[in-house]
Write a protein that holds these residues in place. Structure first.
Motif, short mmCIF file in Angstrom:
data_model
loop_
_atom_site.label_atom_id
_atom_site.label_comp_id
_atom_site.label_asym_id
_atom_site.label_seq_id
_atom_site.Cartn_x
_atom_site.Cartn_y
_atom_site.Cartn_z
N GLU A 174 45.66 20.19 21.73
CA GLU A 174 45.06 20.55 20.44
C GLU A 174 44.75 22.04 20.36
OE1 GLU A 174 41.65 18.10 19.72
OE2 GLU A 174 42.85 16.60 18.65
N THR A 175 44.21 22.60 21.46
CA THR A 175 43.86 24.02 21.47
C THR A 175 44.44 24.76 22.67
OG1 THR A 175 41.83 23.71 22.78
CG2 THR A 175 41.65 23.41 20.39
N LEU A 176 44.81 24.06 23.73
CA LEU A 176 45.28 24.65 24.99
C LEU A 176 44.19 25.48 25.66
CD1 LEU A 176 49.02 25.73 24.57
CD2 LEU A 176 48.06 24.30 26.37
N TYR A 177 42.94 25.38 25.20
CA TYR A 177 41.88 26.21 25.75
C TYR A 177 41.53 25.76 27.17
CZ TYR A 177 37.68 29.12 25.78
OH TYR A 177 36.74 30.07 26.08
N LEU A 178 41.26 24.48 27.33
CA LEU A 178 40.98 23.96 28.68
C LEU A 178 42.25 23.50 29.37
CD1 LEU A 178 37.68 22.02 28.00
CD2 LEU A 178 37.96 24.20 29.16
N ALA A 179 43.21 22.98 28.60
CA ALA A 179 44.49 22.59 29.19
C ALA A 179 45.15 23.77 29.88
CB ALA A 179 45.41 22.02 28.12
N GLY A 180 45.03 24.96 29.27
CA GLY A 180 45.60 26.16 29.86
C GLY A 180 44.92 26.56 31.15
N ARG A 181 43.60 26.38 31.21
CA ARG A 181 42.89 26.69 32.46
C ARG A 181 43.36 25.77 33.57
NH1 ARG A 181 39.95 28.98 28.79
NH2 ARG A 181 38.32 30.51 29.26
N LEU A 182 43.64 24.53 33.24
CA LEU A 182 44.08 23.57 34.25
C LEU A 182 45.57 23.67 34.55
CD1 LEU A 182 41.77 20.68 33.14
CD2 LEU A 182 41.90 21.57 35.46
N HIS A 183 46.29 24.57 33.88
CA HIS A 183 47.68 24.87 34.27
C HIS A 183 47.69 25.66 35.57
CE1 HIS A 183 49.36 24.53 29.90
NE2 HIS A 183 49.17 23.36 30.47
N LYS A 184 46.57 26.31 35.88
CA LYS A 184 46.45 27.09 37.11
C LYS A 184 45.69 26.27 38.17
CE LYS A 184 45.55 29.81 33.99
NZ LYS A 184 45.81 29.80 32.52
N PRO A 185 45.79 26.65 39.44
CA PRO A 185 45.02 25.94 40.47
C PRO A 185 43.53 26.04 40.20
CG PRO A 185 46.73 27.29 41.47
CD PRO A 185 46.69 27.67 40.02
N VAL A 186 42.84 24.92 40.27
CA VAL A 186 41.38 24.87 40.17
C VAL A 186 40.88 23.98 41.31
CG1 VAL A 186 41.49 25.11 37.65
CG2 VAL A 186 41.26 22.83 38.67
N LYS A 187 39.61 24.08 41.60
CA LYS A 187 39.02 23.20 42.61
C LYS A 187 38.20 22.13 41.91
CE LYS A 187 38.07 21.22 46.32
NZ LYS A 187 39.14 20.39 46.92
N ILE A 188 38.74 20.91 41.91
CA ILE A 188 38.03 19.77 41.31
C ILE A 188 36.94 19.33 42.26
CG2 ILE A 188 38.27 17.40 40.48
CD1 ILE A 188 41.19 18.11 39.77
N LEU A 189 35.72 19.29 41.76
CA LEU A 189 34.56 18.94 42.57
C LEU A 189 34.06 17.53 42.29
CD1 LEU A 189 32.76 22.37 42.11
CD2 LEU A 189 34.00 21.61 44.14
N ARG A 190 34.24 17.06 41.07
CA ARG A 190 33.98 15.68 40.72
C ARG A 190 35.14 15.21 39.85
NH1 ARG A 190 27.49 15.59 39.20
NH2 ARG A 190 26.75 16.16 41.29
N ASP A 191 35.70 14.08 40.20
CA ASP A 191 36.91 13.62 39.52
C ASP A 191 36.60 12.42 38.64
OD1 ASP A 191 39.53 13.60 38.77
OD2 ASP A 191 40.34 13.30 40.79
#
Length: 514
Positions: free
Chosen positions: A261-278
């Motif tokens: 819809e916005t790619l605002y958060l989707a774009g951040r998750l296109h890069k490596p992130v450290k998931i702390l709670r899934d």
């Protein structure tokens, strides 16, 4: 729950008991046992305290066979004959045909190892320090990840950049950041926006600007109604560490991940992130997001390309319409730096997905090396099948909201009558629950995919810009209100400093080359 106005200290024992029980419940829900699937990844080693280095035995894996004949369908498919031993190898290849986002447990995912590629390996002490920061929030956080240069370096070790020093961070954070105090960015996914802010305002009123004094109802309305649906609190100190955290409703997050819809958060998750709670629903939506990023990048790339070109294209998608990239407010080399210093992490994120796609494959003899996945100096070659039918299938499987924008652009370009176009949209509608969705590209999709490569690239980029631009602008304007003027000015100054630093390094690199 009643909105919170001015800070109010509750002396009743019942609310305290309620919060204690809530914390205990959240702690039990997010415990990690030795049998947890995150500890059973086949391509990621056990995290150690030695700077996150991995054991040689854990790195061993099969490689893709190298093929150097043309880019035909047969050669690409031949490259698939020797597959990675990746977590996704047990996942059905058609898992994204009709994904069910109405799930509540990890057992409902397509396979027991589904989405493990999303979990990056970092130093175990650093990971624990990040998790301890989350525990300082009594409001329930369902999904959380840390991202950015404070977690994943974007410069060479020992290089200095303008940053804010933490007051008294844990030794693990100081060690991983090399002594420089870079602010650590978090995203918190929550179930009920107003309820979350109501609890957080009670505990952390100082995290909010003046808008917090107007109550959780207004805060949540500002978060959900404007921009990209995220509410940021920057420059707050938790456990002696300077952080910025954004709060997003889980439904908003999953829509952006699955539909762009916005790619605002989707774009951040296109890069490596450290998931702390899934969360299982978010993991499924993010896997859709990641494979959609690969498909979009393939539409932008030629028949043969390198890993750096692929990952650079993916990482740059969400920056195409970001106004900061056209202003002196962001490092102009940001994408190149992310790829340069995080290449192995991009492999962990995308190699399993590439292996499951029928029209793209690694074709490089360097992939024969047992530990090539962790080699930052390897820039492997790939090839994709340019057959219009297969590329048409990729167009058809793009995220719904983004695909609609691309369709409208080609309606204008191909001058398709409105009635015919409406009929085509109805046939490709993903929202009808009474029938199985068609995921095979039709004549129109194939026509789009078969457009001249340069023209297709232009149209796809314009569709991305129209997706990203307005939410990014309104989110930036919203941040002035939500963060307050003082912190907004501070943030802008630091961004401009990063821009100047990037320009300086670019000039130095040019002078060295000459």
């Amino acid at each position: 729950m009643q909105s919170i106005g001015a800070p109010n200290v509750c002396s009743s024992i019942l609310p305290c008991l309620h919060r204690s029980l809530l914390l205990a419940r959240v702690g039990w829900q997010y415990r990690l046992s030795p049998a947890h699937p995150l500890n059973q990844r086949s391509f990621a080693s056990v995290e150690s305290g030695n700077g996150g280095k991995e054991s040689d035995a854990a790195r061993k894996r099969d490689s893709v066979s190298s093929t150097h004949s043309g880019s035909s369908t047969q050669s690409v498919e031949a490259s698939k004959s020797s597959t990675f031993t990746t977590p996704e190898s047990s996942t059905p290849s058609d898992w994204d045909e009709n994904p069910n986002l109405n799930i509540s447990t990890f057992a409902q995912l397509p396979s027991s190892t589904f989405g493990h590629n999303q979990h990056m390996i970092i130093n175990s002490d650093f990971k624990e320090a990040l998790r301890q920061i989350l525990w300082q929030f009594r409001a329930p956080i369902r999904y959380a990840f840390a991202y950015g240069s404070g977690v994943f370096p974007q410069t060479a070790s020992g290089s200095k950049s303008p940053s804010t020093v933490h007051s008294h961070p844990s030794p693990a954070i100081s060690s991983m950041q090399g002594g420089s105090g870079k602010m650590i960015d978090f995203i918190f996914g929550v179930s009920y926006t107003q309820h979350w802010h109501s609890l957080n305002l009670q505990q952390h009123r100082d995290h909010y600007s003046a808008i917090g004094s107007l109550g959780s109802s207004l805060v949540s309305r500002v978060q959900d109604k404007y921009g990209a649906g995220v509410y940021f609190n920057p420059y707050v100190t938790v456990n002696g560490t300077l952080i910025k955290y954004g709060v997003v409703n889980l439904d908003t997050l999953c829509r952006d991940l699955s539909e762009w819809e916005t790619l605002y958060l989707a774009g951040r998750l296109h890069k490596p992130v450290k998931i702390l709670r899934d969360d299982p629903k978010v993991r499924l939506a993010n896997q859709i997001n990641l494979i959609s990023a690969v498909r979009t990048a393939l539409l932008l790339l030629p028949s043969e390309f390198t890993e750096q070109e692929l990952y650079g294209t993916i990482a740059g998608l969400s920056y195409l319409g970001d106004p900061r990239m056209s202003l002196p407010a962001e490092n102009p080399n940001k994408v190149a730096n992310i790829i340069k210093y995080q290449l192995p992490n991009f492999r962990r994120l995308y190699a399993p997905l590439i292996e499951n796609l029928p029209n793209v494959a690694f074709r490089d003899s360097r992939c024969d090396s047992a530990d090539w996945m962790d080699d930052p100096d390897t820039n492997a070659k790939l090839a994709q099948d340019m057959d219009p039918k297969k590329r048409g299938n990729m167009v058809r499987r793009l995220p719904r909201s983004f695909r609609s924008k691309l369709y409208f652009r080609y309606q204008s370009k191909f001058q398709i009558p409105q009635l015919e176009f409406d009929k085509m949209l109805a046939e490709s509608d993903d929202q009808d629950p009474t029938r199985v969705k068609k995921q095979q590209g039709g004549v129109f999709d194939q026509r789009v995919a078969n457009d001249r490569q340069d023209d297709l690239r232009v149209e796809v980029k314009k569709a991305i810009k129209s997706t990203v631009q307005w939410p990014s602008v309104t989110q930036s304007l919203k941040s002035i209100v939500t963060t307050g003027m003082v912190r907004s000015i501070r943030y802008a100054r630091e961004k401009m400093a990063k821009y100047r630093e990037g320009q300086k390094r670019e000039k130095e690199n040019r002078s060295h080359k000459s």
